[in-house]
Design a protein around this motif. Structure first.
Motif, PDB file in Angstrom:
ATOM      1  N   VAL A  44      42.526  46.296  33.755  1.00  0.00           N
ATOM      2  CA  VAL A  44      43.768  46.312  34.528  1.00  0.00           C
ATOM      3  C   VAL A  44      43.525  46.659  35.994  1.00  0.00           C
ATOM      4  O   VAL A  44      43.899  45.905  36.893  1.00  0.00           O
ATOM      5  CB  VAL A  44      44.784  47.303  33.911  1.00  0.00           C
ATOM      6  CG1 VAL A  44      46.048  47.356  34.779  1.00  0.00           C
ATOM      7  CG2 VAL A  44      45.133  46.914  32.494  1.00  0.00           C
ATOM      8  N   VAL A  45      42.898  47.791  36.239  1.00  0.00           N
ATOM      9  CA  VAL A  45      42.817  48.317  37.606  1.00  0.00           C
ATOM     10  C   VAL A  45      41.970  47.416  38.506  1.00  0.00           C
ATOM     11  O   VAL A  45      42.415  47.012  39.589  1.00  0.00           O
ATOM     12  CB  VAL A  45      42.256  49.756  37.604  1.00  0.00           C
ATOM     13  CG1 VAL A  45      42.131  50.268  39.036  1.00  0.00           C
ATOM     14  CG2 VAL A  45      43.158  50.672  36.789  1.00  0.00           C
ATOM     15  N   THR A  48      43.502  43.905  39.238  1.00  0.00           N
ATOM     16  CA  THR A  48      44.690  44.056  40.085  1.00  0.00           C
ATOM     17  C   THR A  48      44.312  44.371  41.526  1.00  0.00           C
ATOM     18  O   THR A  48      44.842  43.773  42.467  1.00  0.00           O
ATOM     19  CB  THR A  48      45.595  45.171  39.533  1.00  0.00           C
ATOM     20  OG1 THR A  48      46.014  44.834  38.205  1.00  0.00           O
ATOM     21  CG2 THR A  48      46.829  45.346  40.407  1.00  0.00           C
ATOM     22  N   LEU A  49      43.396  45.308  41.712  1.00  0.00           N
ATOM     23  CA  LEU A  49      42.961  45.667  43.059  1.00  0.00           C
ATOM     24  C   LEU A  49      42.319  44.484  43.777  1.00  0.00           C
ATOM     25  O   LEU A  49      42.568  44.251  44.967  1.00  0.00           O
ATOM     26  CB  LEU A  49      41.984  46.839  43.003  1.00  0.00           C
ATOM     27  CG  LEU A  49      42.582  48.208  42.665  1.00  0.00           C
ATOM     28  CD1 LEU A  49      41.481  49.260  42.566  1.00  0.00           C
ATOM     29  CD2 LEU A  49      43.619  48.624  43.703  1.00  0.00           C
ATOM     30  N   LEU A  51      42.824  41.296  43.225  1.00  0.00           N
ATOM     31  CA  LEU A  51      43.850  40.299  43.536  1.00  0.00           C
ATOM     32  C   LEU A  51      44.634  40.704  44.778  1.00  0.00           C
ATOM     33  O   LEU A  51      44.845  39.885  45.690  1.00  0.00           O
ATOM     34  CB  LEU A  51      44.795  40.135  42.342  1.00  0.00           C
ATOM     35  CG  LEU A  51      45.979  39.180  42.532  1.00  0.00           C
ATOM     36  CD1 LEU A  51      45.484  37.771  42.824  1.00  0.00           C
ATOM     37  CD2 LEU A  51      46.878  39.195  41.297  1.00  0.00           C
ATOM     38  N   VAL A  52      45.068  41.959  44.840  1.00  0.00           N
ATOM     39  CA  VAL A  52      45.867  42.418  45.977  1.00  0.00           C
ATOM     40  C   VAL A  52      45.024  42.461  47.246  1.00  0.00           C
ATOM     41  O   VAL A  52      45.453  41.996  48.316  1.00  0.00           O
ATOM     42  CB  VAL A  52      46.472  43.803  45.672  1.00  0.00           C
ATOM     43  CG1 VAL A  52      47.174  44.354  46.911  1.00  0.00           C
ATOM     44  CG2 VAL A  52      47.445  43.722  44.507  1.00  0.00           C
ATOM     45  N   ILE A  75      41.061  35.466  39.144  1.00  0.00           N
ATOM     46  CA  ILE A  75      41.321  36.817  38.635  1.00  0.00           C
ATOM     47  C   ILE A  75      41.786  36.765  37.180  1.00  0.00           C
ATOM     48  O   ILE A  75      41.451  37.646  36.380  1.00  0.00           O
ATOM     49  CB  ILE A  75      42.359  37.535  39.513  1.00  0.00           C
ATOM     50  CG1 ILE A  75      41.800  37.725  40.929  1.00  0.00           C
ATOM     51  CG2 ILE A  75      42.732  38.870  38.921  1.00  0.00           C
ATOM     52  CD1 ILE A  75      40.552  38.582  41.005  1.00  0.00           C
ATOM     53  N   ALA A  79      39.945  38.652  34.153  1.00  0.00           N
ATOM     54  CA  ALA A  79      40.631  39.497  33.174  1.00  0.00           C
ATOM     55  C   ALA A  79      40.205  39.146  31.753  1.00  0.00           C
ATOM     56  O   ALA A  79      39.992  40.032  30.915  1.00  0.00           O
ATOM     57  CB  ALA A  79      42.150  39.350  33.327  1.00  0.00           C
ATOM     58  N   GLN A 129      47.611  41.534  30.165  1.00  0.00           N
ATOM     59  CA  GLN A 129      46.943  41.340  31.456  1.00  0.00           C
ATOM     60  C   GLN A 129      47.527  40.151  32.207  1.00  0.00           C
ATOM     61  O   GLN A 129      47.810  40.240  33.410  1.00  0.00           O
ATOM     62  CB  GLN A 129      45.447  41.097  31.242  1.00  0.00           C
ATOM     63  CG  GLN A 129      44.632  42.310  30.865  1.00  0.00           C
ATOM     64  CD  GLN A 129      43.194  41.905  30.614  1.00  0.00           C
ATOM     65  OE1 GLN A 129      42.898  41.229  29.634  1.00  0.00           O
ATOM     66  NE2 GLN A 129      42.306  42.301  31.502  1.00  0.00           N
ATOM     67  N   LEU A 132      50.981  40.915  33.635  1.00  0.00           N
ATOM     68  CA  LEU A 132      50.919  41.806  34.790  1.00  0.00           C
ATOM     69  C   LEU A 132      50.380  41.087  36.025  1.00  0.00           C
ATOM     70  O   LEU A 132      50.972  41.161  37.113  1.00  0.00           O
ATOM     71  CB  LEU A 132      50.031  43.009  34.460  1.00  0.00           C
ATOM     72  CG  LEU A 132      49.730  43.971  35.621  1.00  0.00           C
ATOM     73  CD1 LEU A 132      51.020  44.609  36.123  1.00  0.00           C
ATOM     74  CD2 LEU A 132      48.719  45.029  35.198  1.00  0.00           C
ATOM     75  N   LEU A 133      49.252  40.384  35.872  1.00  0.00           N
ATOM     76  CA  LEU A 133      48.640  39.712  37.020  1.00  0.00           C
ATOM     77  C   LEU A 133      49.514  38.575  37.540  1.00  0.00           C
ATOM     78  O   LEU A 133      49.554  38.328  38.752  1.00  0.00           O
ATOM     79  CB  LEU A 133      47.257  39.183  36.632  1.00  0.00           C
ATOM     80  CG  LEU A 133      46.201  40.262  36.343  1.00  0.00           C
ATOM     81  CD1 LEU A 133      44.936  39.627  35.776  1.00  0.00           C
ATOM     82  CD2 LEU A 133      45.885  41.048  37.613  1.00  0.00           C
ATOM     83  N   ILE A 136      52.277  40.139  39.672  1.00  0.00           N
ATOM     84  CA  ILE A 136      51.731  40.563  40.962  1.00  0.00           C
ATOM     85  C   ILE A 136      51.442  39.357  41.851  1.00  0.00           C
ATOM     86  O   ILE A 136      51.739  39.363  43.054  1.00  0.00           O
ATOM     87  CB  ILE A 136      50.465  41.409  40.753  1.00  0.00           C
ATOM     88  CG1 ILE A 136      50.815  42.716  40.043  1.00  0.00           C
ATOM     89  CG2 ILE A 136      49.777  41.701  42.081  1.00  0.00           C
ATOM     90  CD1 ILE A 136      49.614  43.536  39.644  1.00  0.00           C
TER      91      ILE A 136
END
Length: 258
Positions: A44-45, A48-49, A51-52, A75, A79, A129, A132-133, A136
């Motif tokens: 997850v972390v 996500t990081l 991608l952002v 991404i 995942a 996953q 969530l992705l 985002i």
């Protein structure tokens, strides 16, 4: 329990139906995975990081168009790899070391049922996953297109390919070696698998080799569909299918339960 003629109840021992056993084991595997801090970091972390960060900061040249349109498919592939390969390899490796697999193998749940439960746990985690992705990525301006069926096939074959490789590693190496190797492979494929850095940034000879890796096939296939609106990416699907067959067959043959 069954009723007797006197109105009393007597035990009726026996194993639960197989589907119920698999579902219960899959639910347990999923809870254990989601409660593990290291697994959450991988699944997850970190995605996500990445991608952002790379969508909002101009660090890597991703070509024409919005950076998130290039990065989001990669991404998503990362995942899948982090859960089906890295996370599963490490968790299964230490279960094998501590004798958990040996004990489970002696339970009414057959070994293939245990592997099925682990696969279902991976799929449930990947669904969370992807949701969530995707949320985002939409918030960052992602505009996906293409055939959802092609995306689903790529994710399923990618999961099968990475699961086979993860189980093969966990079932043949010591737990400590699995931990080191799985994390090293994760980092190498993150850099050289077309997830963040486009493959055309590498030398021509390296591109041909890297393109045969499962992470490259998955990320490129997802990118062709979601970014460029391509049809069914048969070439990438074929590469993933070969890795899936070879990996799962090798894991089934060489996996050691003790």
């Amino acid at each position: 329990m069954t009723a007797t003629g006197t109105g009393m109840y007597t035990p009726r021992p026996g194993a639960a139906p197989l589907p119920r056993m698999i579902a219960a084991q899959a639910a347990l595997e999923t809870r254990m995975l989601l409660r593990n801090g290291e697994q959450l970091l991988l699944t997850v972390v970190i995605p996500t990081l990445l991608l952002v960060l790379f969508s909002t900061v101009d660090i890597v040249d991703t070509g024409a168009g919005e950076a998130v349109d290039f990065l989001a498919p990669g991404i998503l592939a990362l995942a899948v790899m982090s859960t089906a390969f890295t996370g599963q390899a490490i968790a299964t490796g230490f279960e094998r070391r501590y004798g958990v697999l040996k004990r489970l193998a002696s339970s009414p749940l057959p070994r293939w049922g245990l592997m099925t439960a682990k696969t279902l746990s991976v799929l449930v985690t990947e669904i969370l996953q992807v949701i969530l992705l995707t949320v985002i990525a939409f918030a960052l301006g992602w505009s996906p297109q293409g055939n959802p069926v092609a995306v689903l096939l790529l994710l399923v074959l990618g999961t099968a390919a990475f699961s086979g490789l993860g189980l093969l590693m966990a079932g043949t190496l010591k737990a400590e070696a699995t931990l080191a190797a799985a994390n090293l492979v994760f980092l190498l494929l993150l850099v050289g698998g077309g997830v963040i850095v486009p493959l055309d940034k590498f030398p021509a000879g390296a591109q041909d080799v890297l393109g045969l890796l499962p992470i490259a096939a998955l990320s490129d296939g997802l990118r062709d569909v979601l970014q460029h609106g391509a049809g069914m990416p048969w070439g990438d699907l074929g590469i993933l299918a070969v890795w899936a067959v070879v990996g799962l067959a090798a894991a089934g043959k060489f996996f050691r339960w003790e």
